[in-house]
Design an enzyme around this catalytic site. Structure first.
Site, PDB file in Angstrom:
ATOM      1  N   SER A 139       7.305   9.883   0.568  1.00 46.76           N
ATOM      2  CA  SER A 139       6.795  10.629   1.733  1.00 46.76           C
ATOM      3  C   SER A 139       7.316  12.064   1.740  1.00 46.76           C
ATOM      4  O   SER A 139       6.564  13.008   2.015  1.00 46.76           O
ATOM      5  CB  SER A 139       7.237   9.956   3.037  1.00 46.76           C
ATOM      6  OG  SER A 139       6.602   8.731   3.189  1.00 46.76           O
ATOM      7  N   SER A 169       1.415   6.046  13.564  1.00 51.88           N
ATOM      8  CA  SER A 169       1.159   6.327  12.154  1.00 51.88           C
ATOM      9  C   SER A 169       1.607   7.747  11.830  1.00 51.88           C
ATOM     10  O   SER A 169       1.106   8.713  12.408  1.00 51.88           O
ATOM     11  CB  SER A 169      -0.337   6.177  11.848  1.00 51.88           C
ATOM     12  OG  SER A 169      -0.662   6.880  10.665  1.00 51.88           O
ATOM     13  N   GLY A 223      -3.077   7.349   0.228  1.00 49.58           N
ATOM     14  CA  GLY A 223      -3.499   7.563   1.612  1.00 49.58           C
ATOM     15  C   GLY A 223      -2.817   8.774   2.219  1.00 49.58           C
ATOM     16  O   GLY A 223      -3.422   9.532   2.984  1.00 49.58           O
ATOM     17  N   ARG A 277       5.259  15.789   1.143  1.00 44.35           N
ATOM     18  CA  ARG A 277       5.353  16.880   2.127  1.00 44.35           C
ATOM     19  C   ARG A 277       5.968  18.128   1.508  1.00 44.35           C
ATOM     20  O   ARG A 277       5.580  19.255   1.838  1.00 44.35           O
ATOM     21  CB  ARG A 277       6.154  16.408   3.351  1.00 44.35           C
ATOM     22  CG  ARG A 277       5.345  15.428   4.218  1.00 44.35           C
ATOM     23  CD  ARG A 277       6.238  14.540   5.039  1.00 44.35           C
ATOM     24  NE  ARG A 277       5.514  13.709   5.990  1.00 44.35           N
ATOM     25  CZ  ARG A 277       4.915  12.539   5.706  1.00 44.35           C
ATOM     26  NH1 ARG A 277       4.907  12.067   4.482  1.00 44.35           N
ATOM     27  NH2 ARG A 277       4.317  11.843   6.658  1.00 44.35           N
ATOM     28  N   ARG A 297       3.285  -2.167  -4.065  1.00 50.54           N
ATOM     29  CA  ARG A 297       4.351  -2.895  -3.353  1.00 50.54           C
ATOM     30  C   ARG A 297       4.255  -4.408  -3.589  1.00 50.54           C
ATOM     31  O   ARG A 297       5.256  -5.109  -3.525  1.00 50.54           O
ATOM     32  CB  ARG A 297       4.332  -2.559  -1.869  1.00 50.54           C
ATOM     33  CG  ARG A 297       4.478  -1.058  -1.626  1.00 50.54           C
ATOM     34  CD  ARG A 297       5.364  -0.661  -0.491  1.00 50.54           C
ATOM     35  NE  ARG A 297       5.347   0.792  -0.359  1.00 50.54           N
ATOM     36  CZ  ARG A 297       6.229   1.618  -0.924  1.00 50.54           C
ATOM     37  NH1 ARG A 297       7.226   1.144  -1.651  1.00 50.54           N
ATOM     38  NH2 ARG A 297       6.141   2.916  -0.785  1.00 50.54           N
ATOM     39  N   GLN A 336       0.985   9.234   9.169  1.00 45.00           N
ATOM     40  CA  GLN A 336      -0.100   9.943   8.477  1.00 45.00           C
ATOM     41  C   GLN A 336      -1.031  10.599   9.492  1.00 45.00           C
ATOM     42  O   GLN A 336      -1.446  11.749   9.308  1.00 45.00           O
ATOM     43  CB  GLN A 336      -0.850   8.973   7.561  1.00 45.00           C
ATOM     44  CG  GLN A 336       0.053   8.473   6.429  1.00 45.00           C
ATOM     45  CD  GLN A 336      -0.654   7.554   5.464  1.00 45.00           C
ATOM     46  OE1 GLN A 336      -1.754   7.080   5.728  1.00 45.00           O
ATOM     47  NE2 GLN A 336      -0.020   7.280   4.338  1.00 45.00           N
ATOM     48  N   ASP A 363       6.346  -0.312   5.177  1.00 43.75           N
ATOM     49  CA  ASP A 363       6.101  -0.499   3.744  1.00 43.75           C
ATOM     50  C   ASP A 363       7.010  -1.562   3.126  1.00 43.75           C
ATOM     51  O   ASP A 363       6.775  -2.004   2.001  1.00 43.75           O
ATOM     52  CB  ASP A 363       6.282   0.835   2.996  1.00 43.75           C
ATOM     53  CG  ASP A 363       5.204   1.841   3.365  1.00 43.75           C
ATOM     54  OD1 ASP A 363       4.127   1.409   3.828  1.00 43.75           O
ATOM     55  OD2 ASP A 363       5.432   3.046   3.201  1.00 43.75           O
TER      56      ASP A 363
HETATM   57  C1  S3P Z   1       3.441   7.351   5.112  1.00 38.33           C
HETATM   58  C2  S3P Z   1       3.250   6.703   6.300  1.00 38.33           C
HETATM   59  C3  S3P Z   1       2.978   5.262   6.414  1.00 38.33           C
HETATM   60  C4  S3P Z   1       3.308   4.520   5.129  1.00 38.33           C
HETATM   61  C5  S3P Z   1       2.835   5.238   3.917  1.00 38.33           C
HETATM   62  C6  S3P Z   1       3.439   6.622   3.837  1.00 38.33           C
HETATM   63  C7  S3P Z   1       3.671   8.795   5.125  1.00 38.33           C
HETATM   64  O1  S3P Z   1       1.613   5.075   6.710  1.00 38.33           O
HETATM   65  O2  S3P Z   1       2.764   3.225   5.167  1.00 38.33           O
HETATM   66  O3  S3P Z   1       3.184   4.528   2.739  1.00 38.33           O
HETATM   67  O4  S3P Z   1       4.148   9.342   4.110  1.00 38.33           O
HETATM   68  O5  S3P Z   1       3.410   9.426   6.158  1.00 38.33           O
HETATM   69  P1  S3P Z   1       1.103   5.104   8.229  1.00 38.33           P
HETATM   70  O6  S3P Z   1       1.690   6.299   8.807  1.00 38.33           O
HETATM   71  O7  S3P Z   1      -0.379   5.190   8.195  1.00 38.33           O
HETATM   72  O8  S3P Z   1       1.599   3.821   8.815  1.00 38.33           O
END
Ligand code: S3P
Length: 426
Positions: free
Chosen positions: A24, A165, A94, A28, A386, A167, A312
């Site tokens: 993550s 979330s 994602g 970023r 995973r 994300q 996760d």
């Molecule tokens: C992440 C947020 C999580 C996580 C993903 C990474 C991120 O997803 O499951 O592997 O880096 O912001 P969600 O925020 O959709 O739950």
């Protein structure tokens, strides 16, 4: 296609392991450095395919990114992106697709974000809805990728997110950096706050407290960023040490941001022997070393505010629960069905095929332990890194050897996984 066989570990795990970079934060670091005018340096950038997808995407947006050492990137940006290549590949990631839609919605050019088979099935409405409220123009395939983003002027909003979330939160905040007025996101529970910490470190106009965060239009300052180790990667070592008899290991350089340490709290709740040895801070993030030993465990319940703090890790926590006496109930985790695979069904079926007693619920699992796993099965990973890593750890305690098909999916987040495990076998 790499199929991997895993046999029972008879002697326990011993020694220490240094955990590679957090996925993550790596994402970023390269995204935000690309938005900052000047030269940023990122140390300990992830080798995982997901973060490489993000890096390549920003190269295609006109940012100069060079790997100067094995894990060091130099990012040189004019602070303005351009559609050098408008078709942008997010691979399996994602995080890349959702965060980049926030960055791209307010540009003065158009782009298309697409991904692999797994990513193309995942819901994108959760980011399209707030972005449209800000004035974005996006055409999707019925709420899924590919996303055609027509760059448009954006206006700040107050968004009460229906889900916790990171994300979604990060997507809206990144759009807010380039929007007129003020952008606020409120979450039902606090999700990982790496975006807030890194934007703050790079001097964005941001304030956050509890479940609420506000940004205003900001220029970012280029910085030197040190990426902490990934607690989600360390989860496989934590669980392996807890369930393989005679294990006693030290896991070094683990990111200990409190929005991510749900697994440590759950292990303590289960009576596991886990200890934080030391703590430090790098680029705004807490890191530390932890020691974990084989333990007698008891079942517990995991729900509500726990979930975003260990989302996760739930596949490997489900495995852990098979080795705890009594019942473990995991609830409020319906979003697991929207990950790289439907992780409620895939994990329940995978663990059952190894001999575990797992019931699938709409929003989680009920796991009855402690069960000796028989193994002897062949497992599919459904394009989900995973699952591959969870089954590998399960194989270490199965009576009979298991075979994990397409194990190469681990490369999405953790290419060093097998090598680092091998170093701990005595
Ligand atoms: C992440 C947020 C999580 C996580 C993903 C990474 C991120 O997803 O499951 O592997 O880096 O912001 P969600 O925020 O959709 O739950």
């Amino acid at each position: 296609m790499v199929d991997v066989k895993v046999a029972k570990n008879k002697n326990g795990l011993k020694g220490s392991v240094v955990i590679p970079s957090d996925k993550s934060i790596s994402h970023r670091s390269v995204m935000f450095s690309s938005l900052a005018k000047g030269k940023s340096v990122i140390h300990n950038f992830s080798h995982g395919a997901d973060c490489i997808s993000t890096m390549n995407l920003f190269k295609n947006l006109g940012v100069e990114i060079t790997r100067t050492e094995d894990k060091t990137l130099e990012v040189v940006s004019s602070g303005r992106l351009s559609a050098k290549t408008p078709d942008l590949n997010c691979g399996n990631s994602g995080t890349t697709m959702r965060l980049c839609s926030g960055i791209l919605a307010g540009q003065d050019f158009d782009t298309i974000l697409f991904g692999d088979e797994s990513l193309s099935k995942r819901p994108m409405k959760r980011v399209i809805t707030p972005l449209e409220m800000m004035g974005a123009k996006i055409i999707s395939n019925d709420g899924k990728a590919p996303l055609k983003i027509f760059g448009s002027p954006l206006t700040g909003i107050k968004y009460e997110s229906p889900i916790a979330s990171a994300q979604v939160k990060s997507c809206v905040l990144l759009a807010g950096l380039n929007a007129e007025g003020v952008t606020t996101v409120v979450e039902p529970y606090l999700s990982r706050n790496h975006t807030e910490l890194l934007l703050d470190y790079m001097r964005a106009d941001i304030v956050y407290s509890g479940n609420e965060v506000t940004v205003k239009k900001s220029e970012l300052e280029p910085k030197v960023i040190d990426v902490a180790g990934d607690i989600s990667s360390s989860a496989y070592f934590i669980v392996a040490a807890l369930i393989v008899p005679n294990s006693d290991i030290v896991i070094k350089n683990v990111g200990l941001n409190p929005t991510r340490t749900g697994i440590i709290d759950v292990v303590k709740r289960m009576g596991g022997n886990i200890e934080i040895l030391s703590q430090d801070k790098v680029s705004g993030e807490q890191v530390g070393d932890i020691r974990v030993k084989y333990s007698d465990l008891k079942g517990c319940s995991i729900s509500g505010a726990d979930i975003p703090r260990l989302i996760d890790e739930l596949p490997v926590i489900a495995l852990l629960a098979t080795q705890a006496e009594g019942e473990t109930v995991i609830s409020d985790a319906q979003d697991l069905r929207k990950k790289e695979s439907d992780r409620i069904t895939t994990v329940a079926n995978g663990l059952k095929s190894l001999g575990a007693d797992v019931e699938e619920k709409e929003d989680g699992f009920i796991i009855h332990g402690k069960t000796d796993l028989t193994g002897g099965a062949e497992l599919e990973v459904f394009h989900d890194h995973r699952l591959a890593m969870t089954y590998y750890v399960a194989g270490l305690i199965c009576e009979n050897e298991i075979l994990i098909k397409e194990f190469e999916w681990v490369n999405i987040s953790f290419p060093e996984f097998e090598k680092l495990f091998n170093n701990l076998f005595v």
